[in-house]
Write a protein that holds these residues in place. Structure first.
Motif, short mmCIF file in Angstrom:
data_model
loop_
_atom_site.label_atom_id
_atom_site.label_comp_id
_atom_site.label_asym_id
_atom_site.label_seq_id
_atom_site.Cartn_x
_atom_site.Cartn_y
_atom_site.Cartn_z
N LEU A 25 14.71 -11.11 21.46
CA LEU A 25 13.65 -10.61 20.57
C LEU A 25 12.36 -10.32 21.34
CD1 LEU A 25 12.36 -10.16 17.76
CD2 LEU A 25 12.03 -12.62 17.62
N VAL A 26 11.94 -11.27 22.17
CA VAL A 26 10.71 -11.09 22.95
C VAL A 26 10.86 -9.92 23.93
CG1 VAL A 26 9.21 -12.17 24.67
CG2 VAL A 26 10.02 -13.49 22.72
N CYS A 27 12.01 -9.83 24.58
CA CYS A 27 12.23 -8.73 25.53
C CYS A 27 12.24 -7.38 24.82
CB CYS A 27 13.55 -8.95 26.28
SG CYS A 27 13.54 -10.33 27.41
N GLY A 28 12.82 -7.34 23.61
CA GLY A 28 12.84 -6.08 22.86
C GLY A 28 11.45 -5.63 22.47
N ILE A 29 10.59 -6.56 22.02
CA ILE A 29 9.21 -6.22 21.66
C ILE A 29 8.45 -5.74 22.89
CG2 ILE A 29 7.02 -7.19 20.85
CD1 ILE A 29 8.66 -9.09 19.10
N ALA A 30 8.64 -6.45 24.01
CA ALA A 30 7.93 -6.07 25.25
C ALA A 30 8.34 -4.68 25.72
CB ALA A 30 8.21 -7.11 26.33
N LEU A 31 9.63 -4.37 25.65
CA LEU A 31 10.10 -3.06 26.09
C LEU A 31 9.57 -1.96 25.18
CD1 LEU A 31 11.86 -1.43 28.04
CD2 LEU A 31 13.80 -1.79 26.47
N ALA A 32 9.56 -2.21 23.85
CA ALA A 32 9.06 -1.19 22.91
C ALA A 32 7.58 -0.89 23.15
CB ALA A 32 9.27 -1.67 21.48
N LEU A 33 6.80 -1.90 23.51
CA LEU A 33 5.38 -1.69 23.77
C LEU A 33 5.12 -1.05 25.12
CD1 LEU A 33 3.96 -5.08 22.40
CD2 LEU A 33 3.90 -2.83 21.29
N ALA A 34 5.94 -1.43 26.13
CA ALA A 34 5.70 -0.95 27.49
C ALA A 34 6.32 0.42 27.75
CB ALA A 34 6.23 -1.97 28.50
N PRO A 36 8.29 2.98 25.31
CA PRO A 36 8.95 3.39 24.06
C PRO A 36 10.13 4.31 24.25
CG PRO A 36 6.55 3.53 23.87
CD PRO A 36 6.85 3.28 25.31
N ASP A 37 10.04 5.23 25.21
CA ASP A 37 11.14 6.17 25.42
C ASP A 37 12.41 5.45 25.87
OD1 ASP A 37 9.55 8.29 24.70
OD2 ASP A 37 8.90 8.73 26.75
N VAL A 38 12.23 4.48 26.76
CA VAL A 38 13.38 3.70 27.22
C VAL A 38 13.91 2.84 26.07
CG1 VAL A 38 14.17 1.94 28.85
CG2 VAL A 38 12.53 3.68 29.59
N ALA A 39 12.99 2.29 25.27
CA ALA A 39 13.38 1.41 24.17
C ALA A 39 14.25 2.14 23.15
CB ALA A 39 12.14 0.83 23.49
N ARG A 40 13.96 3.43 22.91
CA ARG A 40 14.76 4.18 21.94
C ARG A 40 16.23 4.26 22.36
NH1 ARG A 40 9.97 7.32 22.14
NH2 ARG A 40 8.80 7.23 20.18
N SER A 41 16.46 4.31 23.65
CA SER A 41 17.83 4.44 24.14
C SER A 41 18.63 3.14 24.01
CB SER A 41 17.83 4.89 25.61
OG SER A 41 17.24 3.90 26.44
N THR A 42 17.94 2.01 23.81
CA THR A 42 18.65 0.74 23.68
C THR A 42 19.22 0.54 22.28
OG1 THR A 42 16.66 -0.49 23.02
CG2 THR A 42 17.11 -0.31 25.38
N GLY A 43 18.93 1.48 21.38
CA GLY A 43 19.46 1.36 20.02
C GLY A 43 20.98 1.30 19.98
N LEU A 44 21.64 1.85 21.01
CA LEU A 44 23.10 1.81 21.05
C LEU A 44 23.63 0.38 21.07
CD1 LEU A 44 25.80 3.30 21.30
CD2 LEU A 44 25.49 3.30 23.79
N SER A 201 14.50 -0.53 19.69
CA SER A 201 14.62 0.82 19.16
C SER A 201 13.85 0.98 17.84
CB SER A 201 16.09 1.19 18.96
OG SER A 201 16.71 0.30 18.05
N THR A 202 13.88 -0.05 16.98
CA THR A 202 13.19 0.04 15.69
C THR A 202 11.68 0.14 15.87
OG1 THR A 202 14.95 -1.18 14.57
CG2 THR A 202 12.81 -1.09 13.48
N LEU A 203 11.13 -0.71 16.73
CA LEU A 203 9.69 -0.68 16.97
C LEU A 203 9.26 0.63 17.64
CD1 LEU A 203 8.74 -4.29 18.10
CD2 LEU A 203 8.24 -3.17 15.95
N ALA A 204 10.10 1.12 18.56
CA ALA A 204 9.76 2.37 19.25
C ALA A 204 9.79 3.56 18.31
CB ALA A 204 10.72 2.59 20.42
N GLU A 205 10.72 3.56 17.35
CA GLU A 205 10.87 4.69 16.43
C GLU A 205 9.85 4.65 15.30
OE1 GLU A 205 12.70 7.34 16.38
OE2 GLU A 205 14.00 6.96 18.11
N SER A 206 9.72 3.49 14.66
CA SER A 206 8.91 3.41 13.44
C SER A 206 7.50 2.92 13.68
CB SER A 206 9.61 2.48 12.43
OG SER A 206 10.90 2.94 12.15
#
Length: 411
Positions: A25-34, A36-44, A201-206
């Motif tokens: 959870l913490v890593c996902g939030i950090a990636l979405a903030l740092a 976003p483009d990379v975070a969107r690809s982790t939605g898979l 992916s959710t934080l990066a998109e929405s």
């Protein structure tokens, strides 16, 4: 540096599942903030995890319930009836909390939302009709479409029929149930990666911008759910068990609500709840039926959503709501919540039915539904977390408590 990274990796791998999920959870939030483009690809990662859970859950429920009933010995106690009573009481209490919160903090909406695709049921009769048709659906189709009402009905009938089968047949059914359970445990081990992908992916998109305009509405909904989870449910459990409910409450919230919050599906969280019930040493013949049943009919969060959104529409239109009508809304919301499918956003299309109590047109009600979809990133996640964790909580409350409380205290 390499040695430090290797040591850190070993610590993460040795940590329990909840700790690993928190790290994801913490890593996902950090990636979405740092990034976003990379975070969107982790939605898979998240999509694969949720798809795997949704694929295995119907099969697990079918064989687990059928095997449990087929191998049940005459005279062996079960606790399904007390669990059902707690489900009913909990859902009605949640709807009442939502009514009180809506009166205490009246909310108005800007009803200019776009139209939403989908057809709401025409009333309680429509909901009950859908439930009945789901119960007699083709069993193969029920498994394919994850129709848990149909799966439960066929599993119960098959289990009853197989009680008269040979011991070898019943043993084989148990073996199949155990094999599916092992597959489920394997899928659950990938929860940290799945939640990492979902969050990023959710934080990066929405983001959170879309939610700011509906902060008051969200506060009433989520606040009601928190009150039910931390005050109302513990009171119900204490009434049932006469024990301190909070070790059990916090265990259920930590180990069931967290994953349910991110999967946003009571059906997908069934394997998680099954595993938790097993660790709490609950009665297997009870939880193998009560957990799938709870994912279908125990919908306190849905009752809250339907009630708050309906009363918000009434306040917006200046409709006076008296106490008898509010009590009727509690009953209607609770019955409607039982017809909610165990998938994301299942409660929203039942809002127009509740709005009919106040003469609110379907066109206006569907605009309220559209607002529900806007805030569903938080609303639906919190709703599912409450629904799913309450399934385990009330099952544990209805079962003999010594082992469950001890396990919860150690967890």
């Amino acid at each position: 540096m390499t040695t430090a990274a290797s040591s850190a990796s070993r610590l993460v791998l040795r940590a329990n599942l909840i700790t690993q999920i928190a790290i994801g959870l913490v890593c996902g939030i950090a990636l979405a903030l740092a990034a976003p483009d990379v975070a969107r690809s982790t939605g898979l990662l998240g999509d694969v995890f949720i798809s795997a859970l949704k694929a295995v859950a119907p099969v697990l429920v079918f064989f687990l319930v059928a095997a449990s009933i087929a191998n049940h010995k005459h005279g062996q106690p079960t606790h399904i009836r007390p669990v059902l009573m707690l489900y009913l009481v909990g859902t009605l209490a949640a709807a009442a909390v939502a009514v009180i919160a809506s009166f205490a903090f009246p909310t108005t909406l800007v009803l200019n939302a776009p139209e939403v695709a989908g057809t709401p049921p025409g009333g309680i009769i429509g909901v009950l009709k859908n439930l009945l048709l789901s119960a007699v659906a083709n069993p193969v189709k029920a498994l394919i479409e994850a129709n848990f009402i149909g799966i439960l009905s066929w599993a119960i009938l098959l289990g009853i029929a197989l009680r008269h089968a040979s011991p070898a047949t019943r043993s084989m059914l148990n073996d199949v149930s155990d094999a599916v359970s092992r597959i489920v445990r394997l899928v659950i081990r990938f929860a940290p990666l799945g939640i990492f992908g979902l969050v990023a992916s959710t934080l990066a998109e929405s983001g959170l911008d879309a939610l700011l305009g509906y902060g008051r509405l969200l506060s009433v909904i989520v606040g009601s759910m928190l009150f039910v989870a931390l005050v109302m449910n513990p009171l119900i459990v204490f009434w049932k068990t006469r024990r301190n409910p909070y070790p059990l409450v916090f265990t259920c919230l930590r180990e069931s609500a967290i994953t349910a919050f991110f999967t946003r599906s009571s059906a997908a969280n069934i394997p998680i709840n099954m595993e938790l019930c097993k660790r709490l040493n609950l009665h297997e013949d009870t939880y193998s039926i009560s957990i799938p049943l709870g994912a279908t009919i125990n919908m306190a969060g849905a009752a809250i959503t339907i009630t708050v959104m309906t009363l918000a529409a009434a306040h917006t239109l200046g409709i006076a709501v008296d106490i008898p009508t509010a009590l009727l809304l509690c009953v209607v919301s609770s019955l409607a919540a039982c017809g909610v499918s165990g998938v994301a956003g299942g409660s929203l299309l039942l809002i127009p039915m509740a709005c009919n109590l106040f003469g609110i047109s379907t066109d206006v009600a569907m605009q309220v539904v559209a607002i529900g979809f806007i805030i569903s990133v938080v609303q639906d996640s919190a709703e599912t977390a409450l629904n799913s964790s309450t399934d385990v909580l009330f099952t544990a409350a209805a079962c003999p408590q010594a082992d469950a409380v001890a396990a919860a205290a150690q967890a």
